[in-house]
Design an enzyme around this catalytic site. Structure first.
Site, short mmCIF file in Angstrom:
data_model
loop_
_atom_site.label_atom_id
_atom_site.label_comp_id
_atom_site.label_asym_id
_atom_site.label_seq_id
_atom_site.Cartn_x
_atom_site.Cartn_y
_atom_site.Cartn_z
N ASN B 77 -14.44 5.92 36.22
CA ASN B 77 -15.65 5.69 35.45
C ASN B 77 -16.58 4.77 36.25
O ASN B 77 -16.15 3.74 36.76
CB ASN B 77 -15.25 5.01 34.12
CG ASN B 77 -16.36 5.01 33.10
OD1 ASN B 77 -17.51 4.73 33.43
ND2 ASN B 77 -16.03 5.32 31.86
N ASN B 153 -14.44 11.55 23.14
CA ASN B 153 -15.58 11.44 22.22
C ASN B 153 -16.35 12.74 22.33
O ASN B 153 -16.87 13.05 23.40
CB ASN B 153 -16.50 10.28 22.60
CG ASN B 153 -15.84 8.93 22.39
OD1 ASN B 153 -15.00 8.78 21.52
ND2 ASN B 153 -16.23 7.95 23.19
N HIS B 166 -15.02 16.90 28.48
CA HIS B 166 -14.32 15.83 29.20
C HIS B 166 -13.73 14.82 28.25
O HIS B 166 -14.08 14.79 27.07
CB HIS B 166 -15.29 15.12 30.16
CG HIS B 166 -16.31 14.25 29.46
ND1 HIS B 166 -17.39 14.76 28.78
CD2 HIS B 166 -16.40 12.90 29.33
CE1 HIS B 166 -18.11 13.77 28.27
NE2 HIS B 166 -17.53 12.63 28.59
N HIS B 282 -1.47 8.70 20.94
CA HIS B 282 -0.64 7.51 20.83
C HIS B 282 0.81 7.91 21.11
O HIS B 282 1.35 8.77 20.42
CB HIS B 282 -0.72 6.91 19.43
CG HIS B 282 -1.92 6.03 19.21
ND1 HIS B 282 -2.09 5.27 18.09
CD2 HIS B 282 -3.00 5.79 19.99
CE1 HIS B 282 -3.23 4.59 18.18
NE2 HIS B 282 -3.81 4.90 19.31
N HIS B 300 1.98 11.26 19.02
CA HIS B 300 1.08 11.94 18.08
C HIS B 300 -0.37 11.77 18.53
O HIS B 300 -0.68 10.89 19.34
CB HIS B 300 1.24 11.40 16.65
CG HIS B 300 0.97 9.94 16.52
ND1 HIS B 300 1.85 8.96 16.99
CD2 HIS B 300 -0.08 9.26 15.99
CE1 HIS B 300 1.35 7.76 16.74
NE2 HIS B 300 0.18 7.91 16.14
N HIS B 302 -4.47 11.50 17.00
CA HIS B 302 -5.35 11.34 15.84
C HIS B 302 -6.69 12.01 16.12
O HIS B 302 -7.25 11.82 17.20
CB HIS B 302 -5.66 9.85 15.58
CG HIS B 302 -4.48 9.03 15.20
ND1 HIS B 302 -3.89 9.11 13.96
CD2 HIS B 302 -3.78 8.09 15.87
CE1 HIS B 302 -2.89 8.26 13.89
NE2 HIS B 302 -2.79 7.62 15.04
N PHE B 316 -20.72 7.88 6.27
CA PHE B 316 -21.03 6.58 6.85
C PHE B 316 -19.94 5.59 6.48
O PHE B 316 -19.69 5.37 5.30
CB PHE B 316 -22.38 6.09 6.33
CG PHE B 316 -23.54 6.85 6.93
CD1 PHE B 316 -24.13 6.42 8.09
CD2 PHE B 316 -23.99 8.02 6.34
CE1 PHE B 316 -25.17 7.13 8.67
CE2 PHE B 316 -25.04 8.74 6.90
CZ PHE B 316 -25.63 8.30 8.08
N VAL B 318 -19.67 2.26 6.31
CA VAL B 318 -20.56 1.10 6.34
C VAL B 318 -20.28 0.22 5.13
O VAL B 318 -19.38 0.52 4.35
CB VAL B 318 -22.04 1.57 6.31
CG1 VAL B 318 -22.39 2.33 7.57
CG2 VAL B 318 -22.29 2.44 5.07
O1 LIG Z 1 -23.22 4.25 -2.30
P1 LIG Z 1 -24.17 4.98 -1.39
O2 LIG Z 1 -25.34 4.14 -0.99
O3 LIG Z 1 -24.55 6.34 -1.90
O4 LIG Z 1 -23.34 5.25 -0.06
C1 LIG Z 1 -23.29 4.43 1.07
O5 LIG Z 1 -22.53 3.24 0.86
C2 LIG Z 1 -21.15 3.43 0.53
C3 LIG Z 1 -20.48 2.08 0.43
O6 LIG Z 1 -20.60 1.34 1.62
C4 LIG Z 1 -20.45 4.31 1.56
O7 LIG Z 1 -19.15 4.65 1.10
C5 LIG Z 1 -21.21 5.60 1.82
O8 LIG Z 1 -20.60 6.32 2.88
C6 LIG Z 1 -22.66 5.26 2.18
O9 LIG Z 1 -23.40 6.43 2.42
O1 LIG Z 2 -17.90 5.38 27.93
P1 LIG Z 2 -19.13 6.04 27.32
O2 LIG Z 2 -18.93 7.48 27.09
O3 LIG Z 2 -20.38 5.72 28.12
O4 LIG Z 2 -19.35 5.33 25.91
C1 LIG Z 2 -18.82 5.79 24.69
O5 LIG Z 2 -17.43 5.58 24.59
C2 LIG Z 2 -16.98 4.23 24.65
C3 LIG Z 2 -15.48 4.21 24.42
O6 LIG Z 2 -15.12 4.79 23.18
C4 LIG Z 2 -17.70 3.36 23.60
O7 LIG Z 2 -17.38 2.01 23.83
C5 LIG Z 2 -19.21 3.54 23.68
O8 LIG Z 2 -19.83 2.82 22.65
C6 LIG Z 2 -19.55 5.03 23.59
O9 LIG Z 2 -20.94 5.22 23.69
#
Ligand SMILES: O=P(O)(O)O[C@H]1O[C@H](CO)[C@@H](O)[C@H](O)[C@H]1O
Ligand SMILES: O=P(O)(O)O[C@H]1O[C@H](CO)[C@@H](O)[C@H](O)[C@H]1O
Lengths: 352, 352
Positions: B77, B153, B166, B282, B300, B302, B316, B318
């Site tokens: 890399n 990814n 890749h 893993h 395995h 994931h 999301f 989040v």
């Molecule tokens: O409840 P909302 O605003 O529809 O949904 C958003 O917040 C939730 C709680 O963080 C998440 O589970 C959802 O994925 C996100 O889209």
């Molecule tokens: O290494 P890349 O492809 O530039 O970067 C990608 O994979 C990495 C490893 O999962 C992450 O940290 C980066 O945020 C993502 O953009």
């Protein structure tokens, strides 16, 4: 051998709240970015949009009409992830298939009657009303539920689908994963040192200053030593042991409103965009825990913003991060410095 | 009280590998989505693009020229998060500021000379070459490093900036967080039950069938009982105890190539789009762990795909998920059923 320089040499840092390590590889910032560009946030949000289900006097998707509210407004989430009355799942005789009952409530809280403002653009007295309402909700829902999670998803990038300033409150009959980890770590520290982990941490950061973004007499906003998101911050009381939002004095609330406005203005100014993030409050558990045994807790808020390089280039927590370990591309000290160096006046107000 | 129905009643499920709970609230799928729409992936990727730094014979950003490779191709890399020679960080006298040395290597591995194919569209013998190369890298890097993380990814949504097929390989002198958790859980289970957690789990899922997506004589792909991402899967050997990719027989590799093609075809067919995901392997730790003490491990993979409702609407993770606990909007059984019900023939081949 070369002398260690955190901006040049990758290393691991330990998060004492979650007991997870983060890989800090600041030299990665040099790599070019040819990947996904995020769309800019919606421009020119109308102040009053009769079709926005969060606006005062407007109709929500379930047909209910919002009152003509003038400050904050709380209502039940129309699609709650938690409901008060879900029955218990049956037991499975194999321990690899464990489930458990989950009960709770989900509410939505609007910060302001206008759709075109955000917390940093609101007046301090308006932000104080938000803080007061947060405390009220912790009081009310926390009277029975052991955990009340207040969180704000801001920006489309963070799964938020409505520009109207609002947050959510999910109360549950269980302690969520992140809280269990944080509870365990704070408790172990408290028993070992007879002081709160996060009070000690705030003290240390106030002395060291290199990760401080903004500070006031009662509060401190720092990029934690163990931050995973590029511009992640933690908001901490610095003067005294405070369990929950409900315990904040009027002075501490005023001061909190002020530091929130200052921190969020820094965020918006960094890339001259309404900064997306998820944020949330962690305080001592409630419900049965109101009786005690949680003195190891110290109230704090986490801010997790995804942007990395500009208003359109975010950090992806994928691949290595999901399978192995979180990795960051600039040091927390660099992030704090950049935030300190942006102006204190919001860019939208500067332009006027 | 109502009779428990997992599609109607939210509940928690336990992940025995990470000891984290997930909140399953399948009734949330009913909510309308007015939020962010993801851009469709790049259409008509050219088979050979002289400007793509991953293509055979092309020049990379550091000026090196790739060989005219015909199968897989591995290179260092150019912007590695881990390097072999980083010096040790200094000790801090406060335990809240802990850091640790991190050393390793980061490599990139191309799957195929063409930029317009993906694993499900490659021939079985070509996928076997990918598996063989994975095993070689585990052998080589694992001779000294305790952990070799192979991960892919895929898709711009998952931070991938190059459509050329890749993956990446990051080897480290430490066991990453997720691995430490998984190691601990598998070890505890093994000591308690004298069998491997994931071998027992594969057996159980093969009997129950409701979460199985595809299966073969040696392998099983299931939506785990504790899945957090909507269409998350785990790929497991079902017949015998296997520590690492290096231990797979030629038959098991052939069979793995076949089941990977079938699983990834299901994924692409679900929303008729090249399905974005992060995936990774893993297996038992390597380096000093090659001498033993890791019999509790079972190899395995994931798969963590972000899409939820369509090719353009993702889940999301989040707010509540970041601050409190992961939450999913359909049951793992519903996800497995949908994947089982899509055709076995790749939609791009159907159209021809
Ligand atoms: O409840 P909302 O605003 O529809 O949904 C958003 O917040 C939730 C709680 O963080 C998440 O589970 C959802 O994925 C996100 O889209
Ligand atoms: O290494 P890349 O492809 O530039 O970067 C990608 O994979 C990495 C490893 O999962 C992450 O940290 C980066 O945020 C993502 O953009």
């Amino acid at each position: 051998a070369a002398r260690f320089d955190p901006r040049e040499h990758q290393h691991l840092r330990f998060n004492p709240l979650t007991e997870r390590w983060v890989l800090v590889s600041a030299h990665r910032m040099a790599r070019p970015w040819a990947g996904q560009q995020e769309a800019p946030p919606q421009q020119h949000v109308p102040r009053r949009d009769p079709l926005n289900p969060l606006g005062p006097g407007n109709t929500r998707s379930n047909g209910q009409v919002n009152p003509d509210y003038e400050s904050t407004f709380v209502f039940d989430n129309d699609f709650p992830a938690l409901q008060p009355d879900a029955p218990d799942p049956p037991l499975d005789d194999d321990s690899l298939f464990q489930s458990k009952a989950a009960r709770g409530v989900c509410q939505v809280m609007c910060f302001h009657p206008w759709s075109d403002v955000t917390l940093p653009l609101m007046r301090q007295d308006e932000v104080i009303k938000v803080i007061d309402k947060w405390a009220e909700l912790v009081e009310e829902l926390g009277s029975t539920y052991p955990w009340v999670q207040i969180f704000e998803n801001k920006g489309a990038m963070m799964g938020c689908s409505n520009p109207h300033p609002h947050c959510q409150v999910w109360a549950s009959n269980f302690l969520p994963n992140e809280v269990v980890l944080s509870d365990r770590s704070q408790k172990a520290f408290y028993h070992r040192h007879q002081e709160q982990l996060l009070l000690r941490y705030a003290n240390q950061e106030a002395n060291r200053q290199e990760r401080v973004v903004v500070q006031s007499s009662d509060w401190l906003a720092v990029v934690p030593y163990w931050a995973t998101w590029p511009y992640q911050t933690m908001l901490l009381p610095r003067r005294r042991h405070i369990l929950r939002l409900t315990d904040l004095t009027p002075d501490e609330r005023r001061d909190l409103a002020d530091i929130m406005k200052r921190l969020l203005t820094k965020y918006d100014n960094l890339f001259q965009v309404s900064f997306p993030y998820s944020m949330g409050w962690h305080g001592a558990p409630t419900g049965p825990h109101l009786c005690g045994g949680v003195d190891h807790w110290q109230l704090h808020a986490h801010y997790y913003p995804p942007l990395l390089r500009s208003a359109s280039v975010r950090k992806f927590m994928v691949g290595y991060e999901m399978l192995a370990q979180e990795q960051r591309d600039l040091t927390p000290e660099q992030a704090a410095e950049r935030l300190r160096n942006v102006p204190d006046e919001h860019y939208k107000n500067q332009k006027k």
